[in-house]
Design an enzyme around this catalytic site. Structure first.
Site, PDB file in Angstrom:
ATOM      1  N   HIS A 132      39.990  32.036  46.030  1.00  0.00           N
ATOM      2  CA  HIS A 132      39.589  32.918  45.119  1.00  0.00           C
ATOM      3  C   HIS A 132      37.933  33.302  45.161  1.00  0.00           C
ATOM      4  O   HIS A 132      37.371  32.125  45.719  1.00  0.00           O
ATOM      5  CB  HIS A 132      39.712  32.118  43.614  1.00  0.00           C
ATOM      6  N   ASP A 209      39.240  23.492  43.351  1.00  0.00           N
ATOM      7  CA  ASP A 209      39.509  24.567  42.188  1.00  0.00           C
ATOM      8  C   ASP A 209      40.810  24.299  41.703  1.00  0.00           C
ATOM      9  O   ASP A 209      41.746  24.878  42.326  1.00  0.00           O
ATOM     10  CB  ASP A 209      39.348  25.799  43.081  1.00  0.00           C
ATOM     11  N   GLN A 212      44.457  27.335  39.052  1.00  0.00           N
ATOM     12  CA  GLN A 212      45.975  27.638  39.142  1.00  0.00           C
ATOM     13  C   GLN A 212      46.595  26.215  38.928  1.00  0.00           C
ATOM     14  O   GLN A 212      47.749  26.030  38.283  1.00  0.00           O
ATOM     15  CB  GLN A 212      46.246  28.005  40.314  1.00  0.00           C
ATOM     16  N   LYS A 235      43.749  29.527  31.381  1.00  0.00           N
ATOM     17  CA  LYS A 235      44.800  29.555  32.081  1.00  0.00           C
ATOM     18  C   LYS A 235      46.006  28.380  31.914  1.00  0.00           C
ATOM     19  O   LYS A 235      46.882  28.122  32.589  1.00  0.00           O
ATOM     20  CB  LYS A 235      44.309  29.407  33.606  1.00  0.00           C
ATOM     21  N   CYS A 373      40.978  39.020  43.365  1.00  0.00           N
ATOM     22  CA  CYS A 373      39.677  38.051  43.576  1.00  0.00           C
ATOM     23  C   CYS A 373      40.125  37.304  44.888  1.00  0.00           C
ATOM     24  O   CYS A 373      39.435  36.334  44.885  1.00  0.00           O
ATOM     25  CB  CYS A 373      39.307  37.443  42.414  1.00  0.00           C
TER      26      CYS A 373
HETATM   27  N1  PLP Z   1      40.172  30.009  41.058  1.00  0.00           N
HETATM   28  C1  PLP Z   1      41.159  30.472  40.971  1.00  0.00           C
HETATM   29  C2  PLP Z   1      42.382  30.084  41.857  1.00  0.00           C
HETATM   30  C3  PLP Z   1      41.806  31.479  40.010  1.00  0.00           C
HETATM   31  O1  PLP Z   1      43.041  31.982  39.933  1.00  0.00           O
HETATM   32  C4  PLP Z   1      40.833  31.831  39.035  1.00  0.00           C
HETATM   33  C5  PLP Z   1      41.047  32.952  38.146  1.00  0.00           C
HETATM   34  O2  PLP Z   1      41.877  33.866  38.360  1.00  0.00           O
HETATM   35  C6  PLP Z   1      39.396  31.327  39.143  1.00  0.00           C
HETATM   36  C7  PLP Z   1      39.020  30.560  40.093  1.00  0.00           C
HETATM   37  C8  PLP Z   1      38.545  31.866  38.184  1.00  0.00           C
HETATM   38  O3  PLP Z   1      38.733  31.414  36.783  1.00  0.00           O
HETATM   39  P1  PLP Z   1      37.862  31.925  35.654  1.00  0.00           P
HETATM   40  O4  PLP Z   1      37.630  33.459  35.873  1.00  0.00           O
HETATM   41  O5  PLP Z   1      38.544  31.530  34.251  1.00  0.00           O
HETATM   42  O6  PLP Z   1      36.573  31.253  35.812  1.00  0.00           O
END
Ligand code: PLP
Length: 415
Positions: A132, A209, A212, A235, A373
């Site tokens: 992401h 990260d 998910q 999430k 993203c």
């Molecule tokens: N990493 C992954 C794999 C994600 O799916 C997301 C959000 O869609 C994020 C990071 C970023 O999360 P946040 O916007 O809640 O900080």
């Protein structure tokens, strides 16, 4: 219909749990809402909503600062939330749990604080191609600041990463690997424990990260042996604006604070400041203490539902949806890893993903379209984007049927 689940050995009563989520009762355009955008954010159960309401109605006061009763109660709730998270992810110590604004904030904190302490000109950071933007851009920025090199661990056509490729990428100057637990676009579940084992042989720290991954099965940071693990409350059925960065004490204690302000200090004079202990050193300013209590309520709720049972059920939904979607002419699923979370990305020949998304919306089906993203991930396939359906334990086989029917109609309408 839905033989996969009808024959399931462990019946899971999604209908019962749906009643815990008020928003799932609403309609859009006069049709029942079919919410399949759980990868972007999950809905909130009453247990979370009531915790937040009770906190504002009964307790609210700033934490750690007041001598008065409400401040003490607020602080107690906040620190209890930390312990709840610690137990949930099996961190060794509560002070390894830092509250942040979300996964993005946690990753940026590591990129800055770890980066300041340990990354020098000519060092290397590895990121996977399926990250992401939140776990890619902060590392690009760090490399620019420090004159370090960003190296990319590429995935294959199924959306899988090879450990052999990782081994070949790591060298003497590699300081950190940034890797997602679960790809939000491909659904790939990466074998984090194997990845950290390999990285640690080379002395490389691993930033996971978990945005998910946190809702996909039980997360045990000690078993994964992650050096850092970041996730967002929203999430995993919790509120927005709160998240967690787990960090091993051995790293956090050596990292400088990232942001300065109240609460992160021990003593301050006009000339000089000494810093507070962990975890407060990394929690400058007023924390989102009510969000933290809401997150703890979400984790308790999800534990009561049954994390493993919910994940197994979501997997059955995934298999059923995959079977049904694959049967549609001209539809191609992007991401076919052996180990997948309940996320399906697809494209339809001759239909722009955005058009599919718009038509599905009018039928009450909420999905996401675009690059999610993860522009490098969709670029890998030479696509403008995908349609993504992502499931939670409150989704049902009947909702999968709605999705499939809507996708068929979208194709008929646009061709
Ligand atoms: N990493 C992954 C794999 C994600 O799916 C997301 C959000 O869609 C994020 C990071 C970023 O999360 P946040 O916007 O809640 O900080």
């Amino acid at each position: 219909m839905f033989t996969a689940i009808q024959h399931s050995v462990s019946p899971f009563d999604a209908e019962r749990f749906r009643r815990d989520f008020p928003i799932l009762q609403r309609e859009v355009y006069g049709r029942p809402l079919v919410y399949l955008d759980n990868g972007a954010t999950t809905q909130k159960p009453l247990a979370v909503l009531q915790t937040i309401e009770r906190f504002y109605n009964q307790i609210n006061a700033n934490i750690h600062r007041g001598v008065h009763r409400l401040s003490a109660e607020s602080t107690e709730e906040y620190e209890r939330a930390r312990t709840t998270v610690q137990r949930y992810i099996n961190a060794q110590h509560p002070h390894e749990v830092l509250f942040t604004a979300g996964a993005t904030a946690g990753i940026n904190m590591v990129a800055n604080a770890f980066g300041d302490a340990f990354v020098r000109e000519g060092d290397e950071i590895i990121v996977s191609e399926m990250e992401h933007h939140s776990n890619l851009v902060p590392w690009q920025m760090l490399c620019q600041r420090k004159g370090a090199q960003l190296r990319v661990w590429r995935f294959d056509e199924r959306g899988e990463l090879s450990l052999d490729h990782l081994a070949a990428l790591m060298g003497k100057r590699t300081k950190l690997l940034a890797i997602t637990h679960v790809s939000n676009t491909l659904g790939t579940v990466n074998p984090i424990a194997q990845i950290t084992a390999l990285a640690h042989v080379h002395g490389v720290a691993v930033m996971v990260d978990g945005a998910q991954g946190i809702k996909h099965g039980k997360v045990d940071v000690q078993q994964l042996d992650a050096d850092f693990y970041a996730f967002s409350g929203h999430k995993i059925y919790g509120p927005t604006g709160i998240g967690v960065l787990y960090g091993k004490e051995q790293w956090l204690s050596k990292m400088p604070p990232w942001q300065g302000g109240g609460d992160m200090v021990a003593t301050v004079t006009l000339e000089r400041t000494t810093y507070n202990d962990l975890p407060f050193k990394f929690e400058a300013g007023t924390s989102n203490y009510i969000g933290a209590a809401g997150l703890a309520a979400a984790l308790d709720y999800y534990s009561a539902v049954g994390i493993e049972a919910a994940t197994a059920y979501e997997h059955e939904l995934l298999q059923y949806a995959t079977q049904q979607l694959q049967a549609i002419d001209g539809l191609m699923i992007i991401g076919n890893a052996d180990s997948k979370a309940a996320i399906i990305s697809f494209v339809q020949q001759g239909v722009h993903p955005y058009d599919t998304g718009m038509i599905l919306d009018k039928m009450g089906v909420a999905v996401r379209t675009g690059n999610h993203c993860t522009q490098p991930t969709v670029d890998h396939f030479g696509l403008p984007g995908t349609v993504r359906a992502s499931f939670a334990f409150y989704n049902t086989p009947a909702e999968v049927d709605c999705l499939v029917e809507a996708v068929r109609r979208a194709r008929q309408m646009t061709l």
